[in-house]
Motif scaffolding. Structure first.
Motif, PDB file in Angstrom:
ATOM      1  N   TYR A   1      40.560  32.754  84.681  1.00 22.02           N
ATOM      2  CA  TYR A   1      42.017  33.290  84.768  1.00 22.02           C
ATOM      3  C   TYR A   1      43.168  32.441  86.062  1.00 22.02           C
ATOM      4  O   TYR A   1      43.538  31.891  85.161  1.00 22.02           O
ATOM      5  N   LEU A   2      42.366  32.711  86.654  1.00 25.99           N
ATOM      6  CA  LEU A   2      42.731  32.156  87.560  1.00 25.99           C
ATOM      7  C   LEU A   2      43.173  30.391  87.962  1.00 25.99           C
ATOM      8  O   LEU A   2      44.051  29.549  87.854  1.00 25.99           O
ATOM      9  N   ALA A   3      42.110  29.614  87.141  1.00 23.78           N
ATOM     10  CA  ALA A   3      41.798  28.571  86.758  1.00 23.78           C
ATOM     11  C   ALA A   3      42.764  27.806  85.915  1.00 23.78           C
ATOM     12  O   ALA A   3      43.879  27.190  85.834  1.00 23.78           O
ATOM     13  N   GLU A   4      42.983  28.838  84.738  1.00 21.46           N
ATOM     14  CA  GLU A   4      43.630  28.520  83.372  1.00 21.46           C
ATOM     15  C   GLU A   4      44.968  28.839  84.091  1.00 21.46           C
ATOM     16  O   GLU A   4      45.813  27.710  82.694  1.00 21.46           O
ATOM     17  N   LEU A   5      45.279  29.478  84.598  1.00 22.73           N
ATOM     18  CA  LEU A   5      46.588  30.394  84.491  1.00 22.73           C
ATOM     19  C   LEU A   5      47.270  29.293  85.606  1.00 22.73           C
ATOM     20  O   LEU A   5      48.299  28.372  85.379  1.00 22.73           O
ATOM     21  N   ARG A   6      46.656  28.536  86.346  1.00 18.83           N
ATOM     22  CA  ARG A   6      46.848  27.058  87.052  1.00 18.83           C
ATOM     23  C   ARG A   6      47.117  26.110  86.581  1.00 18.83           C
ATOM     24  O   ARG A   6      48.069  25.380  87.457  1.00 18.83           O
ATOM     25  N   LYS A   7      46.328  25.715  85.616  1.00 16.72           N
ATOM     26  CA  LYS A   7      46.601  24.803  84.613  1.00 16.72           C
ATOM     27  C   LYS A   7      47.753  24.343  83.937  1.00 16.72           C
ATOM     28  O   LYS A   7      48.069  23.847  83.929  1.00 16.72           O
ATOM     29  N   VAL A   8      47.979  25.495  83.552  1.00 14.70           N
ATOM     30  CA  VAL A   8      49.689  25.933  82.934  1.00 14.70           C
ATOM     31  C   VAL A   8      50.686  26.523  84.275  1.00 14.70           C
ATOM     32  O   VAL A   8      51.609  24.703  83.949  1.00 14.70           O
ATOM     33  N   TYR A   9      50.628  26.597  85.174  1.00 12.58           N
ATOM     34  CA  TYR A   9      51.376  25.944  86.132  1.00 12.58           C
ATOM     35  C   TYR A   9      51.375  24.757  86.851  1.00 12.58           C
ATOM     36  O   TYR A   9      53.083  23.957  86.906  1.00 12.58           O
ATOM     37  N   GLY A  10      50.517  24.202  87.233  1.00 11.23           N
ATOM     38  CA  GLY A  10      50.595  22.872  87.243  1.00 11.23           C
ATOM     39  C   GLY A  10      51.101  21.784  86.269  1.00 11.23           C
ATOM     40  O   GLY A  10      50.966  20.677  87.207  1.00 11.23           O
ATOM     41  N   THR A  11      51.675  22.168  85.263  1.00  5.63           N
ATOM     42  CA  THR A  11      52.360  20.939  84.729  1.00  5.63           C
ATOM     43  C   THR A  11      53.527  20.522  85.048  1.00  5.63           C
ATOM     44  O   THR A  11      53.642  19.815  84.624  1.00  5.63           O
ATOM     45  N   GLY A  12      53.801  21.912  86.164  1.00  2.46           N
ATOM     46  CA  GLY A  12      55.401  21.388  86.500  1.00  2.46           C
ATOM     47  C   GLY A  12      56.195  21.139  85.162  1.00  2.46           C
ATOM     48  O   GLY A  12      57.784  21.389  86.046  1.00  2.46           O
ATOM     49  N   LYS A  13      55.653  22.592  84.692  1.00  2.00           N
ATOM     50  CA  LYS A  13      56.901  22.013  83.430  1.00  2.00           C
ATOM     51  C   LYS A  13      57.379  23.393  83.801  1.00  2.00           C
ATOM     52  O   LYS A  13      59.219  23.545  82.564  1.00  2.00           O
TER      53      LYS A  13
END
Length: 94
Positions: free
Chosen positions: A73-85
């Motif tokens: 869950y944390l890894a997937e959420l970080r991916k979304v946040y990590g877009t910087g969008k």
């Protein structure tokens, strides 16, 4: 100037519940020239509003339930946040 990107994070897929309807009410009535809303949902879709959301040009990210697999869950959420969008993150979950 483009629209501000907002991410709604919710602890389930979207159904007909109170919080679900609250988020969809904002989604439906927001000025899309100023605000763009995407959704990060916990669980496997589709939910009852998914077609409407996607037809409006918004994205839906399905995340695993954190109680079942917290690290994924944390890894997937970080991916979304990590877009910087996203300029704003609005959450409706624990």
């Amino acid at each position: 100037m483009g629209a501000v990107n907002v991410l709604y994070v919710y602890g389930d897929i979207l159904q007909h519940g109170g919080i679900d309807n609250f988020m969809m009410n904002y989604f439906r009535h927001i000025d899309r020239r100023l605000v763009h809303i995407d959704f990060a949902l916990q669980g496997v879709g589709p939910g009852v509003y998914d077609r409407e959301i996607k037809a409006a040009g918004s994205d839906i990210y399905y995340l695993p339930k954190p109680r079942k697999n917290p690290m994924r869950y944390l890894a997937e959420l970080r991916k979304v946040y990590g877009t910087g969008k996203y300029k704003i993150v609005h959450t409706h979950c624990d």
